[in-house]
Design an enzyme around this catalytic site. Structure first.
Site, PDB file in Angstrom:
ATOM      1  N   TRP A 324       0.761  -1.092  -0.070  1.00 26.11           N
ATOM      2  CA  TRP A 324      -0.506   0.342   0.282  1.00 26.11           C
ATOM      3  C   TRP A 324       0.777   1.207   0.145  1.00 26.11           C
ATOM      4  CZ3 TRP A 324      -2.121   2.616   4.833  1.00 26.11           C
ATOM      5  CH2 TRP A 324      -0.870   2.982   6.193  1.00 26.11           C
ATOM      6  N   GLU A 466       1.094  -2.794  12.617  1.00 26.12           N
ATOM      7  CA  GLU A 466       0.381  -4.116  12.479  1.00 26.12           C
ATOM      8  C   GLU A 466       2.134  -4.945  13.695  1.00 26.12           C
ATOM      9  OE1 GLU A 466       3.397  -4.031   9.164  1.00 26.12           O
ATOM     10  OE2 GLU A 466       1.726  -3.716   7.540  1.00 26.12           O
TER      11      GLU A 466
HETATM   12  O1  IFM Z   1       3.489  -1.242   4.244  1.00 28.42           O
HETATM   13  C1  IFM Z   1       4.570  -1.616   5.246  1.00 28.42           C
HETATM   14  C2  IFM Z   1       4.053  -1.092   6.860  1.00 28.42           C
HETATM   15  O2  IFM Z   1       2.596  -0.219   6.483  1.00 28.42           O
HETATM   16  C3  IFM Z   1       4.921  -1.823   7.480  1.00 28.42           C
HETATM   17  N1  IFM Z   1       6.038  -2.569   7.483  1.00 28.42           N
HETATM   18  C4  IFM Z   1       6.221  -2.443   6.022  1.00 28.42           C
HETATM   19  C5  IFM Z   1       5.616  -2.739   5.230  1.00 28.42           C
HETATM   20  C6  IFM Z   1       6.519  -1.838   3.515  1.00 28.42           C
HETATM   21  O3  IFM Z   1       6.827  -0.826   4.019  1.00 28.42           O
END
Ligand code: IFM
Length: 721
Positions: A324, A466
């Protein structure tokens, strides 16, 4: 400031520097490794779309043959920064022209001294052309030998992706290498020609997989020797005959100056549309331009089948996979300055709709569920297991590919943003509308009726934060899905009016029956959201019941809260990885009053892992802080993002550029400090809030084909040209 400079060589920082001195042209990028090599370097050139199968990560960009490879032999001794003595050193990346130059005065172990100047660029005027100039000024009389090669012996950190097909010398003296990826079967051809001072002898060395031209020169003290290496490059993604195409691009090259002039012109056109100038803060001025540069060299100008990976084309991190990050963080720069690039990137999402539909179908849903990590085909390529960060011998389950459903609405959001900014109805009718409708279909199909709550929601998801997985009713996910459903309904109504035939076709093809549309309406109306009377939104069900945390208690620290608490442990606390509710309020700005944002900002800001959480967080936090009038705080977050790669604040810049952060830096300047607000109806306003030490900020953006240049002043004035 346009020049990124390095004035001494520090081998302990080599991987970081290789990343930030990356050059590229939207077709490929080459890391800033040295032509002659250096022990343990991470030499890499990545070409958009050239993926090959890989264990664990499913597929990855294959590190292509090394076009830089050049050995300089000085009176019998190989030039290398690992031997001899460095008497002077500097390296400059000119962001204005995309040209990288390194000048080294070096003394060989036997005492021979020479100045070597290497200049390289990936032509923006002709994306199939690469150029490298090697200039040697000897301080002795003797012999100099140059070995210019195309080195097919490259790997991806040990994994081999290429199978040699052929090599040789063509009738005009050009040397070629043909090779093919082992699993995906993409053929690549490189053709090299040397132009410059006449050598005493030039010999073709037919070394297997490393075709080389060896030139011997008479060295005279003070007399420069100049050799230009031009390389044509093409793949079977471009043409049925890559060798012919690569050769064709090489054949039209006459001399260095002409190609350099074309390069300068091409870059001048790009900067004309997107330059940002910050007066009073040289670091920020350089950083924002660096961020834009990094995105521009990764921006596909002529290819609709590729996306920009989370690490652009500048490193092995995330293997070239797109997230995203593109739609939400990088795309605004393109939408508002280079809409044709934004359209290419959205075309990629259109062309990968079949894979998104298949993903939804396989999970028992309808519509389009985009892959969390996406590569060439759009199929899900998120690794299921990765090494645990506490104990690399153990594996940790990665859930984002299964649970991060917000990606579909993120894509739809970007489509709408592009359409509103450009008024590109033709594209919207042809392609964009279908994305919005089919993602809405997914949002409705994935929604669950939660009888105990009397609303629709999404259980077992992961939102932007996350640190918490398997959560129910993540506000970002739910409310973006609600937005997506409404956008779907509005899209269909708009199509009925402006493109009735297309509306009828999509109604039929996507099975958009009246009952289905009614269901979308109901799901949107009855979407679960926990919002208190004062406007505080609970990030997900039960978030407020988790153990509260005072992040200050863990300072000073050098680890993320995820590492400190552990994967399971982090689920028990209110510490978050990146703005989640605030991200939602940033995207759906029109839906929230300042006081509603303020209450969430006050709650979530102290609970966010700004320093070691996601690099995506700080620029968004900076924008919301600006909106809240906390400019000092905004600057802290902004500068953290601005330094992410330039100062390697997270210690992982060697893996590649933090592309989302780079896009976020542009957004923080334009939407944050510049205070640009674009309304869904296409009207706009600016309310600058400059950091104390900024004397002036100038940025440009294009809306509906008209470019506006905005100059902002510390007293809040803005002058628009
Ligand atoms: O898409 C991101 C995510 O939101 C957080 N971890 C790293 C990913 C890639 O940059």
């Amino acid at each position: 400031m346009w020049i990124l400079s390095e004035t001494s060589f520090d081998p302990t920082k080599q991987h970081h520097k290789e990343t930030i001195f990356t050059i590229g042209n939207g077709y490929l990028s080459t890391r800033g490794t040295f032509e002659e090599g250096y022990p343990n370097d991470r030499r890499a050139t990545f070409i958009h779309g050239v993926f090959d199968d890989a264990p664990v990560v499913v597929t990855e960009l294959a590190n292509t043959p090394d076009w830089l490879a050049t050995q300089v032999v000085i009176d019998g001794e190989k030039f290398s920064l690992a031997t001899g003595t460095i008497l002077a050193y500097r390296r400059d990346l000119d962001l204005q022209t995309g040209v990288l130059r390194r000048e080294v005065r070096w003394q060989s172990p036997n005492g021979r001294v020479a100045t070597l100047i290497f200049t390289r660029f990936a032509s923006l005027a002709d994306e199939h052309l690469l150029a490298l100039r090697c200039e040697i000024i000897p301080e002795f009389d003797g012999q100099i030998e140059l070995r210019s090669a195309l080195n097919g012996q490259t790997d991806n950190e040990g994994l081999l992706h290429w199978r040699h097909i052929a090599q040789g010398q063509l009738a005009d003296g050009a040397v070629f290498l043909r090779t093919r990826t082992r699993k995906s079967g993409i053929e690549l051809a490189l053709v090299m020609r040397l132009v410059g001072d006449a050598a005493l002898t030039t010999t073709f060395w037919d070394v297997e997989n490393v075709p080389t031209l060896r030139q011997v020169y008479q060295a005279r003290s003070g007399t420069p020797i100049v050799v230009n290496k031009f390389v044509g490059v093409a793949t079977s993604r471009d043409t049925g005959n890559p060798l012919e195409l690569a050769h064709h691009h090489l054949q039209r090259v006459t001399d260095w100056d002409q190609e350099l002039t074309a390069q300068r012109r091409a870059w001048a056109c790009e900067w004309e549309r997107c330059n940002v100038v910050i007066e009073g803060d040289e670091e920020a001025d350089l950083a924002v331009r660096f961020s834009i540069f990094q995105l521009l060299i990764a921006a596909p100008r002529h290819d609709q089948r590729v996306n920009i990976g989370a690490k652009t084309l500048s490193g092995f991190g995330y293997r070239g996979h797109a997230f995203w990050d593109t739609e939400i963080f990088m795309l605004p720069l393109f939408i508002y300055t280079m809409p044709e690039v934004a359209r290419n990137l959205l075309d990629y999402r259109y062309l990968t709709l079949p894979a998104a539909r298949a993903k939804a179908r396989a999970a028992g849903y309808e519509g389009a569920w985009y892959a969390w990590e996406s590569a060439d085909t759009g199929e899900e390529v998120t690794p299921t297991w990765v090494p645990d960060f506490h104990d690399k011998k153990k594996l940790a389950r990665v859930w984002t590919g299964d649970l991060a459903i917000h990606i579909s609405s993120d894509v739809a959001y970007a489509v709408q943003q592009y359409w509103q900014a450009t008024g590109d109805d033709a594209w919207y009718i042809e392609r964009g509308a279908e994305i919005v409708l089919d993602t809405a279909k997914f949002c409705a199909s994935r929604a669950e009726w939660l009888a105990d709550r009397g609303c629709y929601g999404y259980t077992d998801v992961i939102g932007p934060d996350e640190y918490h997985d398997h959560v129910n009713n993540n506000a970002y996910t739910n409310l973006l899905a609600q937005w997506n459903l409404r956008a779907g309904l509005e899209t269909l109504a708009w199509l009925e009016q402006h493109a009735p035939q297309k509306a009828a076709e999509l109604r039929q093809r996507l099975d958009l029956t009246a009952e289905r549309l009614q269901h979308w309406q109901t799901v949107a109306e009855k979407m679960c959201v926990n919002i208190a009377a004062n406007g505080l939104i609970e990030q997900f069900d039960g978030f407020f019941k988790l153990k509260d945390v005072n992040l200050a208690d863990y300072e000073p620290r050098t680890k993320s809260m995820h590492e400190i608490f552990g994967i399971e442990g982090a689920n028990e606390y209110q510490a978050i990885k990146q703005p989640d509710v605030l991200m939602l309020q940033f995207l759906l700005r029109e839906h929230y009053s300042d006081s509603q944002i303020r209450v969430n900002y006050d709650y979530y800001t102290p609970r966010t892992d700004h320093t070691y959480g996601s690099s995506l967080g700080p620029p968004i936090q900076a924008i919301v802080a600006c909106q809240m009038g906390d400019v000092d705080e905004a600057y802290e977050h902004f500068i953290r993002a601005a330094r992410a790669d330039l100062r390697d604040v997270r210690g992982n810049a060697g893996d590649g550029i933090h592309a989302a952060s780079a896009g976020g830096v542009w957004q923080a300047v334009v939407f944050g400090f510049g205070g640009l607000r674009i309304h869904p109806d296409g009207t706009w306003e600016v309310h600058p809030r400059l950091p104390k030490h900024w004397q002036q900020l100038t940025f440009r953006f294009t809306l509906r084909g008209v470019m506006h240049i905005v100059t902002c002043y510390p007293d809040g004035r803005a002058i628009v040209a």
